[in-house]
Design a protein around this motif. Structure first.
Motif, mmCIF file in Angstrom:
data_model
loop_
_atom_site.group_PDB
_atom_site.id
_atom_site.type_symbol
_atom_site.label_atom_id
_atom_site.label_comp_id
_atom_site.label_asym_id
_atom_site.label_seq_id
_atom_site.Cartn_x
_atom_site.Cartn_y
_atom_site.Cartn_z
ATOM 1 N N TYR A 159 0.806 -1.217 0.000
ATOM 2 C CA TYR A 159 0.000 0.000 0.000
ATOM 3 C C TYR A 159 0.844 1.275 0.000
ATOM 4 O O TYR A 159 0.337 2.377 0.164
ATOM 5 C CB TYR A 159 -1.000 0.015 1.182
ATOM 6 N N GLY A 160 2.155 1.131 -0.180
ATOM 7 C CA GLY A 160 2.996 2.285 -0.464
ATOM 8 C C GLY A 160 3.750 2.883 0.694
ATOM 9 O O GLY A 160 4.484 3.853 0.513
ATOM 10 N N ASP A 161 3.610 2.340 1.898
ATOM 11 C CA ASP A 161 4.341 2.903 3.030
ATOM 12 C C ASP A 161 5.377 1.896 3.513
ATOM 13 O O ASP A 161 5.402 0.738 3.097
ATOM 14 C CB ASP A 161 3.370 3.273 4.160
ATOM 15 N N TYR A 162 6.237 2.354 4.434
ATOM 16 C CA TYR A 162 7.232 1.461 5.001
ATOM 17 C C TYR A 162 6.545 0.341 5.787
ATOM 18 O O TYR A 162 5.473 0.528 6.354
ATOM 19 C CB TYR A 162 8.168 2.225 5.939
ATOM 20 N N ASP A 163 7.187 -0.805 5.835
ATOM 21 C CA ASP A 163 6.675 -1.937 6.596
ATOM 22 C C ASP A 163 6.667 -1.580 8.090
ATOM 23 O O ASP A 163 7.691 -1.223 8.669
ATOM 24 C CB ASP A 163 7.570 -3.156 6.363
ATOM 25 N N HIS A 164 5.483 -1.654 8.720
ATOM 26 C CA HIS A 164 5.328 -1.233 10.108
ATOM 27 C C HIS A 164 6.248 -1.998 11.055
ATOM 28 O O HIS A 164 6.826 -1.415 11.974
ATOM 29 C CB HIS A 164 3.871 -1.411 10.545
ATOM 30 N N LYS A 165 6.365 -3.317 10.857
ATOM 31 C CA LYS A 165 7.174 -4.125 11.764
ATOM 32 C C LYS A 165 8.639 -3.725 11.685
ATOM 33 O O LYS A 165 9.322 -3.627 12.713
ATOM 34 C CB LYS A 165 7.001 -5.601 11.429
ATOM 35 N N GLU A 166 9.119 -3.504 10.465
ATOM 36 C CA GLU A 166 10.526 -3.113 10.309
ATOM 37 C C GLU A 166 10.780 -1.746 10.937
ATOM 38 O O GLU A 166 11.796 -1.527 11.604
ATOM 39 C CB GLU A 166 10.903 -3.086 8.832
ATOM 40 N N VAL A 167 9.862 -0.795 10.692
ATOM 41 C CA VAL A 167 10.026 0.542 11.264
ATOM 42 C C VAL A 167 10.051 0.457 12.786
ATOM 43 O O VAL A 167 10.889 1.092 13.443
ATOM 44 C CB VAL A 167 8.888 1.479 10.791
ATOM 45 N N ALA A 168 9.148 -0.327 13.349
ATOM 46 C CA ALA A 168 9.084 -0.456 14.808
ATOM 47 C C ALA A 168 10.385 -1.028 15.365
ATOM 48 O O ALA A 168 10.888 -0.579 16.403
ATOM 49 C CB ALA A 168 7.899 -1.334 15.203
ATOM 50 N N MET A 169 10.959 -2.008 14.674
ATOM 51 C CA MET A 169 12.218 -2.602 15.133
ATOM 52 C C MET A 169 13.338 -1.566 15.148
ATOM 53 O O MET A 169 14.197 -1.572 16.034
ATOM 54 C CB MET A 169 12.596 -3.777 14.242
ATOM 55 N N ARG A 170 13.343 -0.676 14.154
ATOM 56 C CA ARG A 170 14.406 0.340 14.074
ATOM 57 C C ARG A 170 14.222 1.432 15.143
ATOM 58 O O ARG A 170 15.200 1.946 15.682
ATOM 59 C CB ARG A 170 14.422 0.991 12.695
ATOM 60 N N MET A 171 12.946 1.796 15.394
ATOM 61 C CA MET A 171 12.679 2.954 16.248
ATOM 62 C C MET A 171 12.518 2.612 17.718
ATOM 63 O O MET A 171 12.757 3.452 18.585
ATOM 64 C CB MET A 171 11.415 3.666 15.765
ATOM 65 N N ASP A 172 12.087 1.379 18.038
ATOM 66 C CA ASP A 172 11.798 1.024 19.428
ATOM 67 C C ASP A 172 13.056 0.570 20.143
ATOM 68 O O ASP A 172 13.200 -0.592 20.534
ATOM 69 C CB ASP A 172 10.722 -0.067 19.475
ATOM 70 N N ARG A 173 13.955 1.525 20.329
ATOM 71 C CA ARG A 173 15.209 1.274 21.037
ATOM 72 C C ARG A 173 15.406 2.383 22.056
ATOM 73 O O ARG A 173 15.114 3.554 21.791
ATOM 74 C CB ARG A 173 16.382 1.223 20.055
#
Length: 452
Positions: free
Chosen positions: A189-203
């Motif tokens: 649907y054209g946006d970044y993969d939510h799971k991947e983004v969460a893994m990068r940001m949830d630190r």
């Protein structure tokens, strides 16, 4: 005039038109007036929204304007005697056989209109005139609304609304991104993969950086923080609390009573940070809210505008309000500033014609205060003066000039060599005036996925 524009569209044979206007334009007030006018002619109006918060907020606006109405939503009895109904789209679909046929259907936040539930509503009343309302006439992935609407009516721009006092001015801060965003996948649907983004940001170190930015750019302000996942949002709220900053997380599964209490505490200032994923993007009207924190990268222009402008509602109790936007993930380099003049069409978000086309939004980032702004010799926020390249005088010897030029080439090459993600490459391109094709080429060479 938007109302007259809609009337002309209908007189010219159109059945479905969409009114485009930023938040702060007063779209609900306009629709309340149109619905009341339709009632004087014996026409019924169905005003459809997609969230409970929008039901309550729209009902209050209609009541304030003395526009009597019924409500079609869970836990509300149907009052079919009212010609004007404010309806939850989910409840309306379940009660189609109980709703008297409307002559006018108004779709709030019409960029959702391509969803199955909205299509089912429109199919049930094929003879109704349809008016859509949205700040962004495109789906989250950028697809247009041409299969739903026949025309667009364009309202005032964000710049105009700021100049009229309908929106507060803003300051936009885009500190260097510490999260590694290289290689993020783009889903269908054209946006970044939510799971991947969460893994990068949830630190913890990245969330700690958010807290540092909040304390630097908007200390003590009421701010909504947009996170990448429920777990990320919960973790962020917890770390703000550990830093002695009152914070809460809310999501779609939060019980209504608890969610209402959290929003109430946020309004009165007992809670400073309200963390969520996508819950507080539309219809959330808290004039006292002074800041937003963007902690989730997105390729969706619609989502970016909805979130970045959420703090720009004017506040009667704070006439000098200036909204603070803290972009911790570099969304501004993908979408431009909130008040860019954008061209909307029924075809959706404008695509680049070729890799050689120039980038659409030239920006500068102040090295002193990290503000993002349009090109200027002086930072409009901190008055930092950008160095002016001095011309080499005629006394400059050729050998010295060649050495300076060579050193500058080495420095620029080294800056590109160290770039490890798309955001850094975008920043380099913006600073140097490079075209989009340069970014694509560098991504290919460095094997960095280039999101489309």
């Amino acid at each position: 005039m938007l109302i007259e524009g809609a009337r002309l569209e209908f007189q010219n044979g159109k059945k479905r038109t969409c009114i485009v206007g930023p938040c702060g334009m007063g779209k609900t007030i306009i629709m309340a007036w149109m619905a009341s006018q339709a009632r004087t002619k014996g026409n019924r109006t169905l005003f459809a929204v997609h969230r409970q918060e929008l039901i309550d907020q729209s009902s209050k606006t209609f009541a304030k304007l003395n526009v009597s109405h019924g409500i079609i939503a869970a836990d509300y009895p149907i009052n079919s005697s009212e010609c004007i109904q404010i309806a939850s789209i989910q409840t309306a679909i379940r009660r189609l056989n109980k709703i008297p046929e409307p002559q006018i259907i108004i779709l709030d936040e019409a960029h959702h209109a391509t969803a199955g539930t909205w299509r089912k509503l429109l199919a049930a009343y094929p003879n109704a005139f349809v008016i859509g309302l949205t700040a962004t006439p495109a789906r989250l992935g950028g697809q247009g609304l041409g299969d739903i609407f026949e025309s667009l009516i364009i309202g005032p721009t964000v710049k105009e609304l700021i100049s009229w006092g309908n929106l507060a001015p803003y300051r936009y801060y885009a500190p260097p991104v510490k999260a590694d965003l290289a290689g993020l996948k783009t889903v269908r649907y054209g946006d970044y993969d939510h799971k991947e983004v969460a893994m990068r940001m949830d630190r913890s170190e990245i969330i700690g950086d958010l807290i540092e930015q909040y304390n630097k750019f908007s200390p003590g302000a009421r701010a909504v923080c947009y996170c990448a996942s429920v777990a990320h949002s919960q973790h962020t709220a917890e770390m703000f609390r550990q830093a002695n900053i009152p914070a809460l997380h809310i999501d779609g599964e939060t019980p209504k009573a608890a969610r209402d209490a959290a929003i109430r505490d946020f309004r009165n200032g007992n809670i400073k940070i309200l963390c969520n994923v996508d819950l507080i993007s539309e219809g959330f009207d808290v004039p006292a809210m002074e800041a937003v924190i963007l902690a989730r990268p997105t390729q969706s222009l619609t989502l970016y505008i909805q979130q970045s402008m959420r703090a720009m509602r004017p506040d009667d109790d704070n006439p000098g309000k200036v909204a603070i936007i803290i972009d911790a993930v570099g969304n501004v380099y993908r979408h431009g500033l909130p008040d860019e003049d954008r061209v909307w069409t029924l075809d959706g978000t404008k695509k680049k014609k070729s890799s050689n086309e120039k980038m659409e939004f030239p920006l500068k980032q102040c090295p002193k205060c990290f503000s993002a702004h349009r090109p200027a010799p002086v930072c409009p926020y901190c008055q930092y003066k950008y160095p002016v390249e001095e011309r080499t005088g005629p006394e400059q010897r050729a050998g010295e000039l060649a050495e300076i030029v060579e050193l500058e080439k080495i420095r620029r090459k080294e800056e590109v060599r160290k770039a490890r993600d798309v955001v850094t490459l975008e920043q380099i391109a913006l600073a140097r005036g490079y075209k989009l094709g340069w970014i694509q080429k560098q991504c290919e060479l460095k094997r960095i996925p280039f999101g489309k």
